[in-house]
Design an enzyme around this catalytic site. Structure first.
Site, mmCIF file in Angstrom:
data_model
loop_
_atom_site.group_PDB
_atom_site.id
_atom_site.type_symbol
_atom_site.label_atom_id
_atom_site.label_comp_id
_atom_site.label_asym_id
_atom_site.label_seq_id
_atom_site.Cartn_x
_atom_site.Cartn_y
_atom_site.Cartn_z
ATOM 1 C CE1 TYR A 156 -3.893 2.229 0.869
ATOM 2 C CE2 TYR A 156 -2.494 3.106 2.609
ATOM 3 C CZ TYR A 156 -3.635 3.181 1.839
ATOM 4 O OH TYR A 156 -4.514 4.218 2.033
ATOM 5 C CE LYS A 160 -3.678 5.211 -1.083
ATOM 6 N NZ LYS A 160 -4.693 5.693 -2.029
HETATM 7 N N1 NAD Z 1 -9.472 6.357 5.610
HETATM 8 C C1 NAD Z 1 -8.247 6.843 5.780
HETATM 9 O O1 NAD Z 1 -7.847 7.275 6.890
HETATM 10 C C2 NAD Z 1 -7.310 6.904 4.617
HETATM 11 C C3 NAD Z 1 -5.966 7.267 4.854
HETATM 12 C C4 NAD Z 1 -5.119 7.404 3.769
HETATM 13 C C5 NAD Z 1 -5.574 7.157 2.488
HETATM 14 N N2 NAD Z 1 -6.868 6.752 2.295
HETATM 15 C C6 NAD Z 1 -7.305 6.499 0.925
HETATM 16 O O2 NAD Z 1 -8.547 7.121 0.707
HETATM 17 C C7 NAD Z 1 -9.268 6.418 -0.302
HETATM 18 C C8 NAD Z 1 -10.666 6.095 0.184
HETATM 19 O O3 NAD Z 1 -10.560 5.215 1.300
HETATM 20 P P1 NAD Z 1 -11.722 4.987 2.366
HETATM 21 O O4 NAD Z 1 -11.071 5.032 3.690
HETATM 22 O O5 NAD Z 1 -12.863 5.873 2.080
HETATM 23 O O6 NAD Z 1 -12.070 3.439 2.043
HETATM 24 P P2 NAD Z 1 -13.477 2.690 1.830
HETATM 25 O O7 NAD Z 1 -13.120 1.247 1.812
HETATM 26 O O8 NAD Z 1 -14.480 3.173 2.812
HETATM 27 O O9 NAD Z 1 -13.938 3.164 0.376
HETATM 28 C C9 NAD Z 1 -13.232 2.798 -0.774
HETATM 29 C C10 NAD Z 1 -14.216 2.681 -1.937
HETATM 30 O O10 NAD Z 1 -13.466 2.364 -3.111
HETATM 31 C C11 NAD Z 1 -14.159 1.366 -3.834
HETATM 32 N N3 NAD Z 1 -13.199 0.630 -4.664
HETATM 33 C C12 NAD Z 1 -12.133 -0.076 -4.245
HETATM 34 N N4 NAD Z 1 -11.472 -0.588 -5.286
HETATM 35 C C13 NAD Z 1 -12.135 -0.193 -6.409
HETATM 36 C C14 NAD Z 1 -11.937 -0.411 -7.796
HETATM 37 N N5 NAD Z 1 -10.916 -1.144 -8.257
HETATM 38 N N6 NAD Z 1 -12.813 0.150 -8.663
HETATM 39 C C15 NAD Z 1 -13.859 0.893 -8.212
HETATM 40 N N7 NAD Z 1 -14.085 1.124 -6.909
HETATM 41 C C16 NAD Z 1 -13.244 0.583 -6.021
HETATM 42 C C17 NAD Z 1 -14.818 0.497 -2.769
HETATM 43 O O11 NAD Z 1 -15.919 -0.258 -3.280
HETATM 44 C C18 NAD Z 1 -15.237 1.568 -1.755
HETATM 45 O O12 NAD Z 1 -16.548 2.043 -2.011
HETATM 46 C C19 NAD Z 1 -8.418 5.176 -0.621
HETATM 47 O O13 NAD Z 1 -7.614 5.442 -1.762
HETATM 48 C C20 NAD Z 1 -7.540 5.046 0.590
HETATM 49 O O14 NAD Z 1 -6.361 4.322 0.323
HETATM 50 C C21 NAD Z 1 -7.743 6.619 3.324
#
Ligand code: NAD
Length: 295
Positions: A156, A160
């Site tokens: 990951y 990233k």
């Molecule tokens: N939540 C955090 O604190 C955090 C921290 C750093 C980065 N992020 C990044 O933020 C973004 C959103 O994360 P989140 O926490 O909301 O996660 P989440 O799991 O709640 O939502 C992610 C969404 O992406 C969709 N998804 C995943 N793979 C996919 C694909 N190949 N095609 C289409 N849709 C797809 C899933 O169905 C889901 O609805 C991600 O890129 C994650 O890595 C989140």
């Protein structure tokens, strides 16, 4: 009047978590939104919420790392709403495992969804903006895991960090076409981070710091015409905080005096790099230096 009135925005991974909040905020700010996710049912719930509030939204169900789907996402947005103004690359997954236990499948799945899942829609959108001679905005989703490093996330974090580099290079290549490219490193309580943030109390003072909807205002702003002068930057965003990250930067130098280094001399002089920079020679968990605690 919203800052995205008349604009058309694609948000990937818009069915839940951070992407859901981004889609809702872009719609609140006046944009027509294309909600891309491979999980259609919750994506339709978000679309219904936008439409019930008087906005415009459609769902595109598929895998953002798939080239045909990514191309169709851009074509479909233009067919549906007449043009495209911004792309928010947000879809992502986790497959956490220490390196020695990680399988090829866990590595490939994460790298594919994040890196191809950013590359494919970005290429499609940039091809459209270049051909249509229209300005464009892209917001990519990086992570402190990639910028700082985090235990158990080689797959990951590598993806990233790659996204931050990808965004920087897109910003350079697309500047002449009036397309901006920025990345965010968010922190929020979502399905992805529930175990990490579940210990953090919700809203004691009426403000829920790790509410995923706190990420969206910065993203809506970066998608807006007002942010046309900002590109190639990486922003930290969580709660009521917006930060800017310094790119990898050289902070100290030692020189061999006009000739190639002898390894034995390096063994003697490497210490100079660390004392003059204040950087520790051994592994450091830079996540621990963050300005807020999650435990
Ligand atoms: N939540 C955090 O604190 C955090 C921290 C750093 C980065 N992020 C990044 O933020 C973004 C959103 O994360 P989140 O926490 O909301 O996660 P989440 O799991 O709640 O939502 C992610 C969404 O992406 C969709 N998804 C995943 N793979 C996919 C694909 N190949 N095609 C289409 N849709 C797809 C899933 O169905 C889901 O609805 C991600 O890129 C994650 O890595 C989140």
């Amino acid at each position: 009047m919203g800052i995205l009135d008349g604009k058309v925005v694609i948000v990937t991974g818009a069915a839940r978590g951070i992407g859901r909040g981004e889609a809702l905020e872009c719609a609140r700010q006046g944009a027509s939104v294309v909600l891309a996710d491979f999980d259609p049912s919750p994506a339709y719930d978000v679309a219904d919420e936008i439409i019930a509030a008087g906005g415009r939204a459609v769902v595109a169900s598929g895998d953002v790392a798939d080239t045909d789907f990514a191309d169709q996402l851009v074509t479909g947005a233009v067919e549906e709403f007449g043009h495209l103004d911004a792309l928010v690359n947000n879809a992502g997954i986790l497959r956490d495992r220490t390196l020695v236990k990680m399988t090829d499948e866990e590595w490939d799945a994460v790298v594919r969804v994040h890196l191809r899942g950013h590359f494919a829609p970005t290429r499609a959108a940039c091809r459209y903006w270049r051909a249509a001679q229209r300005p464009g905005r892209i917001v990519h989703t990086s992570s402190t895991s990639g910028l700082l490093g985090n235990f158990g996330q080689t797959n990951y974090g590598a993806a990233k960090a790659g996204i931050a580099a990808f965004s920087t290079i897109v910003s350079i290549e697309m500047a002449r076409f009036d397309v901006t490219s920025n990345a965010i490193a968010p922190s929020a309580r979502t399905r992805m981070t529930e175990p990490l943030f579940s210990a953090v109390a919700e809203a004691e003072d009426g403000f829920d710091f790790f509410d995923p909807d706190n990420i969206a205002p910065l993203v809506a702003y970066l998608c807006s015409p007002d942010a046309g002068h900002i590109s190639g930057k990486v922003f930290g965003v969580q709660g009521d905080s917006v930060e800017i990250f310094q790119p990898y930067t050289s902070v100290a130098e030692i020189k061999a005096g006009g000739k190639r280094w002898d390894p034995a001399d390096l063994a003697e002089q490497m210490g100079g790099l660390f004392t003059s920079s204040g950087i520790q020679p051994g592994p450091e968990n830079m996540m621990q230096r963050m300005r807020y605690n999650v435990t």
